[in-house]
Design an enzyme around this catalytic site. Structure first.
Site, PDB file in Angstrom:
ATOM      1  N   LYS A   1       0.826  -1.213   0.000  1.00 53.44           N
ATOM      2  CA  LYS A   1       0.000   0.000   0.000  1.00 53.44           C
ATOM      3  C   LYS A   1       0.856   1.256   0.000  1.00 53.44           C
ATOM      4  O   LYS A   1       0.422   2.319  -0.469  1.00 53.44           O
ATOM      5  CB  LYS A   1      -0.978  -0.025   1.162  1.00 53.44           C
ATOM      6  CG  LYS A   1      -0.348  -0.123   2.549  1.00 53.44           C
ATOM      7  CD  LYS A   1       0.024   1.217   3.156  1.00 53.44           C
ATOM      8  CE  LYS A   1       0.770   1.042   4.459  1.00 53.44           C
ATOM      9  NZ  LYS A   1       1.159   2.328   5.071  1.00 53.44           N
TER      10      LYS A   1
ATOM     11  N   THR B   1      -3.662   5.662   4.056  1.00 54.02           N
ATOM     12  CA  THR B   1      -2.348   6.103   3.590  1.00 54.02           C
ATOM     13  C   THR B   1      -2.445   6.925   2.313  1.00 54.02           C
ATOM     14  O   THR B   1      -1.622   7.802   2.071  1.00 54.02           O
ATOM     15  CB  THR B   1      -1.429   4.884   3.367  1.00 54.02           C
ATOM     16  OG1 THR B   1      -1.462   4.061   4.523  1.00 54.02           O
ATOM     17  CG2 THR B   1       0.002   5.309   3.120  1.00 54.02           C
TER      18      THR B   1
END
Length: 326
Positions: free
Chosen positions: A185, A242
């Site tokens: 990610k 994120t």
């Protein structure tokens, strides 16, 4: 319970605070003895967690072997590039090591728990991942994460160790999936930041992360992880926060590139490295090894390591052949 936290950065200090508030005796290890002394003296780690008061009574240690001696749990929160070096100093440690580091070693293709199997073979390994920012965790802002291990007993013990009213801990036996989700990610967050730097909107970013999740899952399953893991906290949860949060170091890193800053200037000015930078190279290599299509990861790799223009990278993604959704 005596717990050693390896890493006196933001995440290590935040988790040490959580553990201390849970009643555990904390030893905090850091490689810089002078900085540790400053944290001990001031009761704060202002460089990484400004304004956060730390609990009293911690032990501070700059020698790894002494730091882990007698500890029942070790929480490893060092950067991925230093993970092998630091954990290799505890070859005889036989307790539980909980890795909270998100990364993939380039030379070996191993996750952090894969490295632990080589550097601390007597230890029982677990990994933690999820939508957690150190500053928010340190301030007691509610969040949740997942702890994974192949050993159900280790999973349960690690959950009991970490779980707090504002820090919910779920469990998984898919340690590879949890580690890969948390690592990959960061690469996508760099791409999301590029979108911000280029002035794109939330619709663009939502489309990006949805398609990126498909390739994360594809790559993870090809490595032996369970597909459903990537729909959980270490996959979708961590990816979302994120890519969208202003606190995200990886997103901010990509945003600066999208605004036209030079890579070397951005890297040189960061207090701590954005893990998406080294992981992009590792992920690109891993995808080649498993013959998996990863168009977003590929573009980020080319931007960071081959000097590709960020606008050209976006154009190339948009110019790909249309296809059914997978």
């Amino acid at each position: 319970m005596k717990v050693t936290v390896l890493g006196a950065g933001a995440w290590g200090t935040a988790l040490a605070k959580v553990l201390a508030e849970g009643g555990h005796a904390i030893t905090l290890w850091g490689h810089d003895a002078k900085r540790l002394e400053e944290v001990k003296r001031s009761g704060r780690n202002e460089r990484y967690l400004p304004g956060v008061e730390l609990p009293k009574g911690w032990q501070f240690e700059s020698d790894v072997a002494r730091a882990v001696q007698g500890s029942e749990f070790v929480v490893a929160a060092v950067p991925s590039k230093a993970f092998r070096h630091v954990t290799s100093r505890m070859p005889d440690y036989a307790g539980v090591v909980v890795s909270v580091t998100k990364g993939i070693e380039y030379e070996s293709g191993l996750t952090m728990c894969g490295i632990l199997a080589e550097t601390a073979p007597k230890a029982k390994a677990a990994a933690v991942s999820g939508p957690t920012f150190a500053l928010e965790v340190a301030k007691g802002i509610p969040t949740a994460c997942v702890v994974a291990s192949r050993d159900p007993g280790v999973v349960g013990a690690s959950q009991n160790l970490l779980h707090q009213p504002t820090f919910r801990v779920y469990t998984s036996l898919d340690i590879l999936g949890v580690e890969l989700g948390g690592s990959l990610k960061n690469v996508i967050a760099v791409a999301a930041g590029v979108c911000d730097g280029l002035g794109f909107g939330d619709s663009s970013k939502a489309a990006l992360i949805t398609r990126a999740m498909a390739e994360i899952r594809r790559l993870g399953v090809s490595c032996g992880a369970q597909g459903d893991t990537f729909a959980g906290l270490s996959g979708l949860g961590d990816l979302t926060v994120t890519c969208f949060s202003r606190l995200s170091r990886n997103r901010g890193f990509g945003e600066r590139l999208g605004k036209g800053e030079k890579l070397e200037d951005v890297l040189g000015s960061m207090v701590a490295v954005a893990e998406g930078y080294p992981t992009a190279r590792s992920a690109y290599q891993l995808a080649r090894k498993h013959n998996v299509m990863t168009p977003v990861i590929d573009e980020v790799y080319q931007m960071l390591y081959e000097g590709k223009n960020v606008r050209q990278g976006v154009r190339d993604l948009l110019a790909r052949d249309s296809k059914p959704e997978d």
